[in-house]
Structures are given as structure tokens and as C-alpha cells.
Design a protein around this motif. Structure first.
Motif, PDB file in Angstrom:
ATOM      1  N   GLU A   1     -30.080  35.796  15.708  1.00  0.00           N
ATOM      2  CA  GLU A   1     -30.351  36.525  14.470  1.00  0.00           C
ATOM      3  C   GLU A   1     -31.807  36.992  14.458  1.00  0.00           C
ATOM      4  O   GLU A   1     -32.097  38.141  14.100  1.00  0.00           O
TER       5      GLU A   1
ATOM      6  N   ASP B   1     -33.151  40.805  14.312  1.00  0.00           N
ATOM      7  CA  ASP B   1     -34.117  41.275  13.300  1.00  0.00           C
ATOM      8  C   ASP B   1     -35.319  41.931  13.963  1.00  0.00           C
ATOM      9  O   ASP B   1     -35.785  42.993  13.523  1.00  0.00           O
TER      10      ASP B   1
ATOM     11  N   SER C   1     -36.233  45.934  13.603  1.00  0.00           N
ATOM     12  CA  SER C   1     -37.497  46.393  13.024  1.00  0.00           C
ATOM     13  C   SER C   1     -38.233  47.353  13.953  1.00  0.00           C
ATOM     14  O   SER C   1     -38.948  48.239  13.477  1.00  0.00           O
TER      15      SER C   1
END
Length: 176
Positions: free
Chosen positions: A165, A169, A173
Motif C-alpha cells: 500500500e 501511494d 504521488s
């Protein structure tokens, strides 16, 4: 095979096909589950995905843990596949395994294996996905590639491990 010849490519062929078959199954399980012509209690679509995933397992370099790129004879031949090779070993048209790592560092392999592992009870798929991620993680993260994001998401969906996870992320980004 690829495009009617006997070449096999790992970049965007088999791994993408495996991933796409699993995604199709997940989007319409009832429809695909009803298609089980061999009676093995598994959707035929998943049987096909597993067949491709098994070949992908054979394309892992045991020395590096990375995926080999291609199996091809690297000759300029355009015609029917039956004439692509003389089927005689040690002749000029023998297949060559390109040991160069695929440009996406195996991200589609990882995504396909991880997704398939949710539906096919074969630990080799998740093990291969996790092993390849560990081997290539630095390059996958640094590559700022949407394929790596998909791989991280699929690993997270299958394992629910925070590290995947977090990687997803981080990749998201950098891509936004």
C-alpha cells in the motif's frame, strides 16, 4: 505465440494477457464461472490465465530473480509460422533467450501473478510476484511507471500488506 509467429515476448504480451483475463473474470465472475468445459470447477478463463502464468514462471532467471525478455530467433522473417524455423537444433534459426530484463522490470508479471493468486489455489503465483517485487522494487519505484503502480496495488489487494500500500501511494504521488 506472438502475432502469428513463434516468438514469445514478456514485455506486453503474456503478462498483460494474464492480467487482463483475471481482470475480466473479476468484473464478471458469474458469467466466466459458468464456462468450465473441462469440469475442473474453475472458470476456463482462469485456466487460460494460469497457463500463461506458468509460462511466465519459466521465464524467470534463476540467477537474478528477474524476468527474461524474449524467446526469439531474431531473424527477419515474414511468413507463415511453419517456415519460421527448420526445427533442427543447433541451426541458425534456433531460439535465443534474451536475458535483458523487460523495460517495466516485470511489473505486469507481478500484477498478473498477484491477481491470479486471489482465484487459483497455487502458491507459486503469489510467491513469484512477491519475489520479483523484492528483486526489482528499487527500479520499480524509481521508474515512476503506471505499471509498477498496478503491480503494487495488486500485491496489496492480494496480501493486504502495508508495504505494498505504501509503495502504491508513493508511486501514485509521483505519477499525479
Amino acid at each position: 505465440h506472438n502475432a502469428g509467429d513463434y516468438h514469445k515476448h514478456m514485455d506486453d504480451n503474456t503478462p498483460v494477457s494474464v492480467y487482463a483475463m483475471v481482470a475480466a473474470y473479476e468484473n464478471n465472475k458469474e458469467f466466466f464461472a459458468a464456462l468450465d468445459r473441462d469440469g475442473n470447477r474453475q472458470a476456463d478463463l482462469l485456466d487460460e490465465a494460469a497457463w500463461g502464468a506458468d509460462w511466465m514462471l519459466k521465464m524467470i532467471d534463476p540467477k537474478t530473480g528477474q524476468s527474461w525478455r524474449n524467446v526469439t530467433n531474431d531473424i527477419d522473417y515474414w511468413g507463415i509460422p511453419e517456415r519460421d524455423t527448420d526445427t533442427i537444433a543447433n541451426s541458425p534459426d534456433d531460439r535465443v533467450v534474451d536475458t535483458g530484463n523487460p523495460g517495466d522490470f516485470g511489473a505486469w508479471n507481478i500484477a498478473g501473478w498477484a491477481a491470479l493468486a486471489r482465484h487459483v489455489p497455487d502458491a507459486r503465483y503469489l510467491n513469484a510476484a512477491q519475489r520479483m517485487w523484492s528483486t526489482c522494487e528499487k527500479d520499480l519505484i524509481a521508474g515512476h511507471n503506471a505499471r509498477a503502480l498496478i503491480a503494487a496495488i495488486e500485491l496489496y489487494r492480494t496480501t493486504h500488506e502495508k508495504r505494498y500500500e505504501d509503495s502504491a501511494d508513493q508511486l501514485a504521488s509521483t505519477l499525479l
